[in-house]
Design an enzyme around this catalytic site. Sequence first.
Site, PDB file in Angstrom:
ATOM      1  N   SER A 172       0.878  -1.167   0.000  1.00 50.90           N
ATOM      2  CA  SER A 172       0.000   0.000   0.000  1.00 50.90           C
ATOM      3  C   SER A 172       0.916   1.217   0.000  1.00 50.90           C
ATOM      4  O   SER A 172       1.709   1.411   0.919  1.00 50.90           O
ATOM      5  CB  SER A 172      -0.902  -0.002   1.239  1.00 50.90           C
ATOM      6  OG  SER A 172      -1.699   1.166   1.283  1.00 50.90           O
ATOM      7  N   SER A 173       0.826   2.023  -1.047  1.00 53.74           N
ATOM      8  CA  SER A 173       1.778   3.120  -1.242  1.00 53.74           C
ATOM      9  C   SER A 173       1.669   4.175  -0.145  1.00 53.74           C
ATOM     10  O   SER A 173       0.694   4.217   0.617  1.00 53.74           O
ATOM     11  CB  SER A 173       1.545   3.783  -2.599  1.00 53.74           C
ATOM     12  OG  SER A 173       1.759   2.878  -3.653  1.00 53.74           O
TER      13      SER A 173
END
Length: 399
Positions: free
Chosen positions: A78-79
């Site tokens: 998840s960036s």
Amino acid sequence: MGTRSDRYVAEIRRGGAVLSDELARAFAAVPREVFVGEGFQRRDGSWARPGDEGFLDTVYSDEVLVTKVDGKTPVSSSSQPSLMAVMLTALRVRPGLRVLEIGTGTGYNAALLATLGAQVTSVDVQADVARRASAALAAAGVGGVRVVHDDGYAAVPGEVFDRVIVTVGVAGLSPYWVAGLAGAGPLVVPVEHGGTHPVLVASVGPDGPIGPDGPSGPDGPSGPDDLDDPTGPDGLSRLSATVLCPAGFMSAAGPLAAEHPGSHPRPAAARTLADFTEEAGPRWTAPLATLAYRDLWYAAGVRSRHATHAAVPGREQSVLALLDERRTGGAVILPDGAIRAGGQQAQEYAAEARTILDEWESAGRPPMQAWQIGLALTADPATPIWVPAHWRLQGPKRR
């Protein structure tokens, strides 16, 4: 103190993102913990799971969360939320727009897009990643997202989209993404440059690409000869881009990661370089700040296809490097402007480093966002990609 959501949105803003009211509400509304339900890798390599002390504090921080590793290599995540926010803002999402997302990851970014009103088709090459993302979207009660397990290069055959966003580092843009646009774009894509993946905002416009008389390219003023003809099988020849922001994404696989005549070398790992000695002392009393150093790095990648980054002794972070063909020598430019070099061509690479520094300073230390980029088709003729081919400095831009 406010709610956890309030603190989360405030931290995203502190990370440099300018959030619209709509985007702030989306970050506050979508439960990020649902999308990391199987946990994530901590910085020390251990695995954090729901219920662990500090789990939610980390989830609702401006941190990238690595959710899948292959050995020691991260392959899904998840960036960083502030980076996601910058990219989503550049996408200019409106309710009802059809968005193609390449790289589903946890599904969290797709959920934010859907909460903004987009109709999202998200493609991921990893079957287990796509499956978990679909389950997380359902658990979070987010509709309007279709997850497809496939190689993102081919997009979704026969379908048309208003926007394209890519959440994995690529060597270039698939012509299928460009051909499948209903209008001019934008396409928000992290494209390899100098061993990192700065995010580009590309669009199809009425003017031709920046031509072969542009000031510099990876193999000289015109760029590689293979890139001089930007017309591809889709008939489009007007693809240009600007840099949105620096970033470091995980690399894609397959055609999207293909090497091409303008490719930069892979980063050099620790303990792979020859002994480097100082060729020039510090140029500046105060070392460049992180963003300014990234700006220099980008300019180096425009000037030289040798540009990448390397781990060197005594440095916590990798530094800008010009790597020779053996990948054991060349030169590095440190944040204070000092140059170190080693290997059989040390003097040659040190001279190239000096030229890069001189040109960047004489141009007024332009930020990476000041470069206008023309793209052209290259790589394998069977699976071509649009890659940066020509660069031109726009009007003065200051940080």
